[in-house]
Design an enzyme around this catalytic site. Structure first.
Site, PDB file in Angstrom:
ATOM      1  N   ASP A  67       0.822  -1.209   0.000  1.00  0.00           N
ATOM      2  CA  ASP A  67       0.000   0.000   0.000  1.00  0.00           C
ATOM      3  C   ASP A  67       0.858   1.262   0.000  1.00  0.00           C
ATOM      4  OD1 ASP A  67       0.965  -0.305   2.592  1.00  0.00           O
ATOM      5  OD2 ASP A  67      -0.970  -0.852   3.435  1.00  0.00           O
ATOM      6  N   HIS A 138      -6.584  -4.868  10.524  1.00  0.00           N
ATOM      7  CA  HIS A 138      -6.403  -4.661   9.078  1.00  0.00           C
ATOM      8  C   HIS A 138      -5.123  -5.335   8.580  1.00  0.00           C
ATOM      9  CE1 HIS A 138      -4.229  -0.490   9.669  1.00  0.00           C
ATOM     10  NE2 HIS A 138      -3.357  -1.474   9.657  1.00  0.00           N
ATOM     11  N   GLU A 143      -9.364  -2.168   5.835  1.00  0.00           N
ATOM     12  CA  GLU A 143      -9.955  -1.914   7.144  1.00  0.00           C
ATOM     13  C   GLU A 143     -11.151  -2.845   7.357  1.00  0.00           C
ATOM     14  OE1 GLU A 143      -8.184  -0.250   8.972  1.00  0.00           O
ATOM     15  OE2 GLU A 143      -7.622   1.728   8.245  1.00  0.00           O
TER      16      GLU A 143
HETATM   17  P1  PGA Z   1       2.767  -1.673  12.682  1.00  0.00           P
HETATM   18  O1  PGA Z   1       1.564  -1.537  11.667  1.00  0.00           O
HETATM   19  O2  PGA Z   1       3.677  -2.720  12.145  1.00  0.00           O
HETATM   20  O3  PGA Z   1       3.414  -0.319  12.674  1.00  0.00           O
HETATM   21  O4  PGA Z   1       2.179  -2.032  14.013  1.00  0.00           O
HETATM   22  C1  PGA Z   1       0.930  -2.694  11.247  1.00  0.00           C
HETATM   23  C2  PGA Z   1      -0.245  -2.347  10.384  1.00  0.00           C
HETATM   24  O5  PGA Z   1      -0.886  -1.310  10.615  1.00  0.00           O
HETATM   25  O6  PGA Z   1      -0.550  -3.124   9.485  1.00  0.00           O
END
Ligand code: PGA
Length: 245
Positions: A67, A138, A143
Site C-alpha cells: 500500500d 487490518h 480496514e
Molecule cells: P505496525 O503496523 O507494524 O506499525 O504495528 C501494522 C499495520 O498497521 O498493518
C-alpha cells in the site's frame, strides 16, 4: 496456520528474515509482497545483514508493496516508498526496475490500481507475501468491512489507523486515503507470513487467529489460506491457546 512464537522481537525478526532468505535462495526470481510499519523493520535490518554477511542475492527478486498513502510523492518522508528505500531497497542488490510500490501521487488513482494488479499478474503473481496486522485487524490498508474478494483500490483509512500511524511518525498530518492491495489480492499469494509483536497486539492476534472468520477482523480470513506462517513474540502470543513445548 503455523504459529511460531519467539522470546523477543529480535528473535522473531531474525527468524522471519531467515524464512524469506530460504525462499529467495530456493527461487532467486521470487516475487515478494512487502509490508511497511514498525513490525517488519527488524526483519528488514536482518535481511540487509544476510545480504552483507552471507551474500543473500536479491538481483532477480521482484517486490510489490501492499500500500501507499494517496497524494504522497515517492520521496515524501511519510511515503511507504521512502520507508522501503530506507529500510531495504538502498541496502541490498535489488534491481530498481523490479521494485513496486503503488504510486500515491498519481492523478488517476483508479488507473494506478488497475495497473498495479496487472503488473502483479504479469510478474506471475506473488509467491510470498509479508503482512503486519493493524490494531483493528487490518492487513494492508484493508480496514474492517473490506470485501474478501477486494482488489487493489482506493481505500479510506479508519480514524484509529490514522491516529496510530500519526503517533508513530513526526508528521502532523497524514492522508486519510490510500491505495491498497485488496484482501483478494493478498489471498492470491502462494504463501503468506504474518508478523506481530508486543502486548498491544495480543488481543487482535487472538481474534485474527483463533476467533471466527469475519470481515470485521480482516486478518481472520487468513485462516482460510492454505499456507500461512505466523511469527510472534511472546507478548503478542500471550492470549493464544497454544500447546507449549
Ligand atoms: P505496525 O503496523 O507494524 O506499525 O504495528 C501494522 C499495520 O498497521 O498493518
Amino acid at each position: 496456520m503455523r504459529i511460531l512464537v519467539y522470546d523477543d522481537y529480535a528473535q522473531m525478526s531474525a527468524a522471519a528474515a531467515r524464512h524469506i532468505a530460504s525462499r529467495v535462495n530456493a527461487r532467486p526470481s521470487i516475487v515478494l509482497g512487502l509490508a511497511t510499519g514498525s513490525t517488519p523493520e527488524g526483519m528488514y535490518a536482518q535481511l540487509v545483514e544476510l545480504h552483507r554477511r552471507e551474500g543473500l542475492d536479491f538481483s532477480r527478486v521482484a517486490t510489490f508493496n501492499l500500500d501507499e498513502y494517496c497524494g504522497l510523492d515517492a520521496d515524501d518522508p511519510q511515503s511507504y516508498e521512502r520507508f522501503m528505500w530506507e529500510h531495504l531497497f538502498a541496502h541490498v542488490n535489488l534491481d530498481r526496475s523490479r521494485t513496486h510500490v503503488p504510486y500515491g501521487a498519481t492523478r488517476d488513482p483508479e488507473a494506478e490500481c488497475i495497473k498495479y494488479e496487472e503488473m502483479i499478474r504479469a510478474a506471475g503473481g506473488i509467491d510470498l507475501q509479508v503482512l503486519g496486522i493493524g490494531m483493528n485487524g487490518h492487513i494492508g490498508f484493508n480496514e474492517p468491512g473490506s470485501a474478501p474478494n477486494s482488489r487493489t483500490r482506493v481505500v479510506q483509512l479508519a480514524d484509529q489507523t490514522v491516529q496510530v500511524n500519526r503517533a508513530k511518525t513526526e508528521a502532523e498530518e497524514l492522508p486519510s486515503f490510500a491505495l491498497s492491495m485488496g484482501i483478494g489480492t493478498i489471498m492470491d499469494a502462494r504463501e503468506i507470513m504474518l508478523l506481530a509483536n508486543g502486548d498491544a497486539k495480543a488481543e487482535i492476534v487472538r481474534q485474527a487467529i483463533q476467533g471466527p472468520v469475519t470481515p470485521d477482523i480482516p486478518a481472520s480470513i487468513l485462516q482460510q489460506h492454505p499456507d500461512v506462517t505466523v511469527f510472534l513474540d511472546r507478548p503478542a502470543a500471550k492470549l493464544l491457546a497454544l500447546k507449549l513445548d
